[in-house]
Structures are given as structure tokens and as C-alpha cells.
Design a protein around this motif. Structure first.
Motif, PDB file in Angstrom:
ATOM      1  N   LEU A 163      -0.804  -0.759   4.273  1.00 36.88           N
ATOM      2  CA  LEU A 163       0.078  -0.376   3.174  1.00 36.88           C
ATOM      3  C   LEU A 163       1.469  -0.978   3.363  1.00 36.88           C
ATOM      4  O   LEU A 163       2.098  -1.434   2.404  1.00 36.88           O
ATOM      5  CB  LEU A 163       0.157   1.148   3.065  1.00 36.88           C
ATOM      6  CG  LEU A 163       0.827   1.712   1.817  1.00 36.88           C
ATOM      7  CD1 LEU A 163       0.117   1.251   0.542  1.00 36.88           C
ATOM      8  CD2 LEU A 163       0.882   3.228   1.868  1.00 36.88           C
ATOM      9  N   PHE A 164       1.940  -1.006   4.604  1.00 41.61           N
ATOM     10  CA  PHE A 164       3.245  -1.604   4.876  1.00 41.61           C
ATOM     11  C   PHE A 164       3.217  -3.126   4.727  1.00 41.61           C
ATOM     12  O   PHE A 164       4.262  -3.756   4.527  1.00 41.61           O
ATOM     13  CB  PHE A 164       3.711  -1.214   6.283  1.00 41.61           C
ATOM     14  CG  PHE A 164       4.048   0.234   6.418  1.00 41.61           C
ATOM     15  CD1 PHE A 164       5.311   0.708   6.104  1.00 41.61           C
ATOM     16  CD2 PHE A 164       3.092   1.151   6.839  1.00 41.61           C
ATOM     17  CE1 PHE A 164       5.626   2.064   6.221  1.00 41.61           C
ATOM     18  CE2 PHE A 164       3.388   2.498   6.963  1.00 41.61           C
ATOM     19  CZ  PHE A 164       4.658   2.955   6.639  1.00 41.61           C
ATOM     20  N   ASP A 165       2.043  -3.699   4.818  1.00 41.03           N
ATOM     21  CA  ASP A 165       1.916  -5.147   4.637  1.00 41.03           C
ATOM     22  C   ASP A 165       1.921  -5.547   3.169  1.00 41.03           C
ATOM     23  O   ASP A 165       2.055  -6.727   2.843  1.00 41.03           O
ATOM     24  CB  ASP A 165       0.611  -5.645   5.279  1.00 41.03           C
ATOM     25  CG  ASP A 165       0.635  -5.551   6.796  1.00 41.03           C
ATOM     26  OD1 ASP A 165       1.750  -5.483   7.364  1.00 41.03           O
ATOM     27  OD2 ASP A 165      -0.450  -5.537   7.410  1.00 41.03           O
ATOM     28  N   CYS A 166       1.783  -4.584   2.272  1.00 42.89           N
ATOM     29  CA  CYS A 166       1.768  -4.886   0.839  1.00 42.89           C
ATOM     30  C   CYS A 166       3.137  -5.386   0.382  1.00 42.89           C
ATOM     31  O   CYS A 166       4.175  -4.829   0.750  1.00 42.89           O
ATOM     32  CB  CYS A 166       1.396  -3.651   0.031  1.00 42.89           C
ATOM     33  SG  CYS A 166      -0.316  -3.117   0.196  1.00 42.89           S
ATOM     34  N   SER A 187      -0.079   9.534  -4.210  1.00 42.72           N
ATOM     35  CA  SER A 187       0.192   9.026  -2.868  1.00 42.72           C
ATOM     36  C   SER A 187       0.362   7.510  -2.902  1.00 42.72           C
ATOM     37  O   SER A 187      -0.277   6.834  -3.724  1.00 42.72           O
ATOM     38  CB  SER A 187      -0.973   9.385  -1.938  1.00 42.72           C
ATOM     39  OG  SER A 187      -0.990   8.552  -0.788  1.00 42.72           O
ATOM     40  N   PRO A 188       1.183   6.939  -2.001  1.00 45.91           N
ATOM     41  CA  PRO A 188       1.265   5.472  -1.934  1.00 45.91           C
ATOM     42  C   PRO A 188      -0.080   4.801  -1.686  1.00 45.91           C
ATOM     43  O   PRO A 188      -0.263   3.635  -2.041  1.00 45.91           O
ATOM     44  CB  PRO A 188       2.224   5.233  -0.758  1.00 45.91           C
ATOM     45  CG  PRO A 188       3.014   6.482  -0.627  1.00 45.91           C
ATOM     46  CD  PRO A 188       2.101   7.594  -1.049  1.00 45.91           C
ATOM     47  N   MET A 189      -1.036   5.540  -1.108  1.00 47.69           N
ATOM     48  CA  MET A 189      -2.353   4.967  -0.848  1.00 47.69           C
ATOM     49  C   MET A 189      -3.106   4.648  -2.137  1.00 47.69           C
ATOM     50  O   MET A 189      -4.167   4.012  -2.090  1.00 47.69           O
ATOM     51  CB  MET A 189      -3.172   5.912   0.026  1.00 47.69           C
ATOM     52  CG  MET A 189      -2.690   5.973   1.474  1.00 47.69           C
ATOM     53  SD  MET A 189      -2.746   4.365   2.307  1.00 47.69           S
ATOM     54  CE  MET A 189      -4.519   4.121   2.410  1.00 47.69           C
ATOM     55  N   LEU A 190      -2.557   5.043  -3.282  1.00 54.86           N
ATOM     56  CA  LEU A 190      -3.127   4.633  -4.562  1.00 54.86           C
ATOM     57  C   LEU A 190      -3.258   3.118  -4.628  1.00 54.86           C
ATOM     58  O   LEU A 190      -4.161   2.593  -5.291  1.00 54.86           O
ATOM     59  CB  LEU A 190      -2.247   5.140  -5.712  1.00 54.86           C
ATOM     60  CG  LEU A 190      -2.646   4.742  -7.132  1.00 54.86           C
ATOM     61  CD1 LEU A 190      -3.967   5.396  -7.522  1.00 54.86           C
ATOM     62  CD2 LEU A 190      -1.553   5.121  -8.125  1.00 54.86           C
ATOM     63  N   ALA A 191      -2.366   2.407  -3.949  1.00 53.98           N
ATOM     64  CA  ALA A 191      -2.407   0.947  -3.968  1.00 53.98           C
ATOM     65  C   ALA A 191      -3.688   0.398  -3.351  1.00 53.98           C
ATOM     66  O   ALA A 191      -4.148  -0.685  -3.740  1.00 53.98           O
ATOM     67  CB  ALA A 191      -1.190   0.383  -3.227  1.00 53.98           C
ATOM     68  N   LEU A 192      -4.274   1.131  -2.401  1.00 49.45           N
ATOM     69  CA  LEU A 192      -5.415   0.608  -1.637  1.00 49.45           C
ATOM     70  C   LEU A 192      -6.707   1.366  -1.884  1.00 49.45           C
ATOM     71  O   LEU A 192      -7.788   0.766  -1.848  1.00 49.45           O
ATOM     72  CB  LEU A 192      -5.091   0.646  -0.136  1.00 49.45           C
ATOM     73  CG  LEU A 192      -3.860  -0.150   0.318  1.00 49.45           C
ATOM     74  CD1 LEU A 192      -3.671   0.022   1.829  1.00 49.45           C
ATOM     75  CD2 LEU A 192      -3.991  -1.621  -0.039  1.00 49.45           C
ATOM     76  N   ASN A 193      -6.627   2.676  -2.099  1.00 50.83           N
ATOM     77  CA  ASN A 193      -7.841   3.480  -2.224  1.00 50.83           C
ATOM     78  C   ASN A 193      -8.463   3.321  -3.608  1.00 50.83           C
ATOM     79  O   ASN A 193      -7.782   3.458  -4.622  1.00 50.83           O
ATOM     80  CB  ASN A 193      -7.527   4.959  -1.976  1.00 50.83           C
ATOM     81  CG  ASN A 193      -7.195   5.235  -0.521  1.00 50.83           C
ATOM     82  OD1 ASN A 193      -7.505   4.444   0.368  1.00 50.83           O
ATOM     83  ND2 ASN A 193      -6.557   6.373  -0.264  1.00 50.83           N
ATOM     84  N   ILE A 205      10.079  -2.042  -1.441  1.00 44.82           N
ATOM     85  CA  ILE A 205      10.587  -0.991  -0.559  1.00 44.82           C
ATOM     86  C   ILE A 205       9.421  -0.119  -0.096  1.00 44.82           C
ATOM     87  O   ILE A 205       8.677   0.430  -0.917  1.00 44.82           O
ATOM     88  CB  ILE A 205      11.636  -0.129  -1.275  1.00 44.82           C
ATOM     89  CG1 ILE A 205      12.790  -0.981  -1.802  1.00 44.82           C
ATOM     90  CG2 ILE A 205      12.158   0.969  -0.349  1.00 44.82           C
ATOM     91  CD1 ILE A 205      13.789  -0.206  -2.649  1.00 44.82           C
ATOM     92  N   HIS A 206       9.281   0.019   1.216  1.00 42.65           N
ATOM     93  CA  HIS A 206       8.241   0.889   1.778  1.00 42.65           C
ATOM     94  C   HIS A 206       8.920   2.193   2.196  1.00 42.65           C
ATOM     95  O   HIS A 206       9.238   2.421   3.363  1.00 42.65           O
ATOM     96  CB  HIS A 206       7.564   0.191   2.960  1.00 42.65           C
ATOM     97  CG  HIS A 206       6.854  -1.067   2.561  1.00 42.65           C
ATOM     98  ND1 HIS A 206       7.497  -2.292   2.512  1.00 42.65           N
ATOM     99  CD2 HIS A 206       5.574  -1.281   2.156  1.00 42.65           C
ATOM    100  CE1 HIS A 206       6.621  -3.209   2.107  1.00 42.65           C
ATOM    101  NE2 HIS A 206       5.459  -2.626   1.882  1.00 42.65           N
TER     102      HIS A 206
END
Length: 245
Positions: free
Chosen positions: A70-73, A11-17, A60-61
């Protein structure tokens, strides 16, 4: 010589979780010092092979329904137009301007958080045969001698129709496929992997092939396979990372 890597980006949430896969990729990057990265992501599908010649690829989001954080990354890693031009000539690939999709920037933002390693994106020609994708990787192999890291970014298992809560255990049909792949990679059985669609529960784990195909490119670019990481998220996303050295 650097290895080639297959990374399951999940998941893209890998960046934050702060999951086990998140922590692993943070540590993996500290062990590598590439001059540049070539990444083949499941999220840049094409018919003909393409290479991004962008000097400053945008972030690219390419997703929806996630938290604003996540969109702010942003991942402002530079491109490498000179390397991209070499790839275009070597592979007879079409030159385009394209940013980094989340299959590229999410794992790279964990591995190289300073965004100081140039990144060149190569598209995933999804209509190519499995053998042709391995051959594509073989054409990239010599670049590893120059300190260039080749990454295939996909997911060892990827059925979003069966997604579960984050901490769900892995169902048997996911585990069976993941173990089959690990056994074939560990034994160097490339012939079996060229027919991976015949593996147990292959279609259930991959309703479409694009998240498995980057593994074939990474396999072609490297040698002996080693499983560096295994964990599961949302029950059905095996977050395996393999090194081909």
C-alpha cells in the motif's frame, strides 16, 4: 452535465482488496470522462477553506500499520493550477501546495487508473455549519457544465473504535443510520440532512463528523440523489456511493 458524487472510501486497503466497492469504483470510472476532478476529502480538514494549487501533487500515505504494497502505491495524476486559481477566487480560498491524501487518491486510482485526469483538492472546513457546507457545494455546481467532476470523499458510516473483521455483517445500529440517510436522500429531504446529527445512532456511526460532511458538499453541488452502490466492510464501514444528478 456530469453528476456530483459522494464516495465512501473506507479503509486505504480499498486500493488493493478486491471487494465489491473496489469493483464498483473500477466500473464507475469507465462511465465517466471528466476534464478534471475537484475532490473534497475527509482527510484534509481545515478551519479556513483552502485549495491546492500544486501542478504535480504527491501521493500522501497518511496512515500506518498497513502492508508495504500500500505504501508503494503512487497516483501521479497532474494538478490543474488554472482551475485551482479559479476556485481560489470563486470561493475566497487560501492557496496552498498539497498532495493527494488517501481519501482522494485511493478511489481515484480505481476510477481513473491511468492517472490522466487532473485533480484539484479542496479542503474540508470542518467548523462550518452543515448549511454552509451545502452552500459550498452549490458554488461548485456550475463547474459540472464544463465537464468537471465534483467528488466528496468520506464514508457513510465511520466508527473505527468498533472495527470488525473484514467480512463481518453490518450491526443493526449501522444499518439503521445507513437506511435513514438513504431514505432522506431518496426523498430529497435536505432539511433533515442538515440535521443529520439527530438521525438514529448518528454519534455512534460518526464519533467525529468529518467523514459525513463531504456528502453535504456533494449534495449541494448536484441535484436528485441516486444510490449507486451499497456494501459493507469490517461491519461498520458502509461503502455507499451516491450520485447527485
Amino acid at each position: 452535465m456530469l453528476p456530483s458524487l459522494f464516495i465512501s472510501h473506507g479503509s486505504p486497503m480499498l486500493a488493493l482488496n478486491k471487494t465489491p466497492a473496489h469493483a464498483f469504483l473500477r466500473g464507475l470510472g469507465k462511465r465517466l470522462s471528466p476534464k478534471a476532478v475537484i475532490v473534497v476529502s475527509a482527510h484534509w480538514e481545515s478551519t479556513a477553506l483552502k485549495v491546492s494549487v500544486s501542478a504535480k501533487p504527491e501521493t500522501i500515505h497518511d496512515f500506518g500499520g498497513f502492508p508495504q504494497a500500500l505504501f508503494d502505491c503512487r497516483y501521479p495524476a497532474p494538478g490543474d493550477p488554472e482551475l485551482a486559481e479559479r476556485l481560489a477566487r470563486l470561493l475566497d480560498a487560501e492557496r496552498v501546495e498539497r498532495g493527494l491524501d488517501h481519501g482522494a487518491w485511493v478511489p481515484l486510482s480505481l476510477m481513473f487508473p491511468d492517472a490522466n485526469v487532473p485533480v484539484v483538492s479542496l479542503s474540508l472546513p470542518v467548523r462550518w455549519s452543515n448549511a454552509a457546507l451545502v452552500t459550498l457545494g452549490e458554488q461548485l455546481s456550475a463547474l459540472r457544465d464544463e465537464g468537471i467532476l465534483v467528488i466528496g470523499s468520506g464514508s457513510l458510516t465511520h466508527n473505527l473504535y468498533e472495527i470488525m473483521p473484514p467480512d463481518s455483517p453490518m450491526p443493526l445500529w449501522v444499518d439503521a443510520f445507513a437506511q435513514w440517510v438513504n431514505a432522506r436522500l431518496s426523498n430529497g429531504d435536505r432539511e433533515a440532512l442538515l440535521d443529520w446529527e439527530s438521525a438514529p445512532h448518528a454519534r455512534q456511526n460518526h464519533p467525529t463528523p468529518e467523514h459525513f460532511q463531504p456528502l453535504l458538499v456533494a449534495m449541494g453541488a448536484g441535484g436528485e440523489a441516486t444510490q449507486l452502490h451499497h456494501s459493507v466492510e469490517h461491519g461498520v464501514l458502509a461503502m455507499d456511493v451516491y450520485q447527485f444528478a
